[in-house]
Design a protein around this motif. Structure first.
Motif: not given
Length: 308
Positions: A274-279
């Motif tokens: 998991x690299x980045x949360x979008x929403x």
């Protein structure tokens, strides 16, 4: 790494030992394991980790127990990767929790594990009523002939590294900070299983990863990479949660849409990074609205990868 499900009554194999839950194998844990393996090499002894299953709080306060960062399988794989020789996975029960600290030392550490050197956190507590502490362990070491040393706190950006801090970062959607505490992006590993095929039906086929955890440390839509299918880390979009658009009370699922990838991978064991949360996870009025949002998510995540 050898894995044992119980501690023997008596061991003749002296060892260097550390004890803990090791959930997530963050940088603090890794510093302790580096010290463990170094001390093992110095003394010419095997290295041993004693850990517990279930987590103590899952036994005493299950409704308040923290979300696990790693499954038992993931934890053992990480320990193996850190050069540990032996892992003892001890069943945590009320009987074990009720063992007086002095008896825990003599029965488990001295007789059962033949510990010749023990490394513990400076705040480590053990035994009935958590009466045992570092000072007691030192005193017992002098009596039983084993060395004891404390592993002090590891800090990142002036914050104490802990499993709780990692959980807080994940729950807040700050995956970059969680990665700084862990030393790598947060991961979930599992086998690709058959799902309900809704993603395929609406034009966004996904790999469904089997989840073996009661609570999730994070939910939402994420930019991820997937390893385990070949030598590459494959980019994709992941959804982790209970899919509120499809109904109420559904079990949590992890679904990944791999970009530019159309191979059948059922049965494969993969790791999602998991690299980045979008929403956040959202409930939509219809499958059509969900489909449109997935299209926007995929576009945004492709742009994320192009910009990094």
């Amino acid at each position: 790494m050898q894995v044992f499900r119980r501690v023997p009554e008596h061991s003749t194999q002296p060892t260097v030992l550390t004890i803990g839950n090791f959930d997530g194998l963050h940088l603090g844990h890794r510093a302790m394991l580096e010290r463990l393996t170094a001390r093992g090499a110095e003394l010419g002894l095997a290295t041993t980790v004693m850990t517990f299953e279930p987590h103590p709080r899952e036994l005493f306060t299950p409704e308040q127990a923290p979300a696990r960062l790693t499954s038992l399988r993931e934890k053992l794989q990480l320990l193996d990767g850190c050069g540990v020789d032996r892992a003892f996975v001890c069943h945590f029960s009320r009987r074990l929790a009720g063992l007086p600290a002095e008896e825990f030392i003599e029965r488990i550490l001295v007789n059962g594990l033949a510990a010749k050197h023990i490394i513990i956190g400076d705040d480590f507590r053990f035994g009935k009523g958590r009466a045992g502490d570092f000072a007691m362990m030192q005193s017992a070491g002098q009596a039983h002939g084993f060395g004891v040393e404390a592993m002090h706190t590891v800090e990142v950006l002036e914050e104490r590294v802990s499993s709780s801090a990692v959980r807080e970062a994940l729950a807040a959607g700050n995956l970059e900070h969680a990665a700084a505490l862990l030393g790598h992006p947060y991961c979930i590993a599992g086998r690709v299983v058959h799902g309900d095929k809704i993603g395929r039906r609406i034009g966004w086929p996904t790999a469904n990863i089997q989840l073996k955890r009661k609570r999730l440390p994070l939910t939402g839509v994420f930019a991820v990479t997937v390893s385990g299918l070949d030598k590459r880390h494959l980019p994709g979009a992941a959804s982790l949660g209970v899919r509120p658009t499809l109904g109420q009370g559904l079990k949590p699922v992890l679904e990944v849409n791999l970009f530019d990838f159309d191979r059948e991978i059922y049965g494969s064991h993969i790791t999602v990074h998991f690299l980045h949360k979008m929403r956040d996870e959202m409930k939509f009025d219809s499958l059509e609205a969900l489909t449109a949002q997935i299209g926007r998510d995929v576009k945004d995540i492709r742009n994320y990868f192009e910009g990094n």
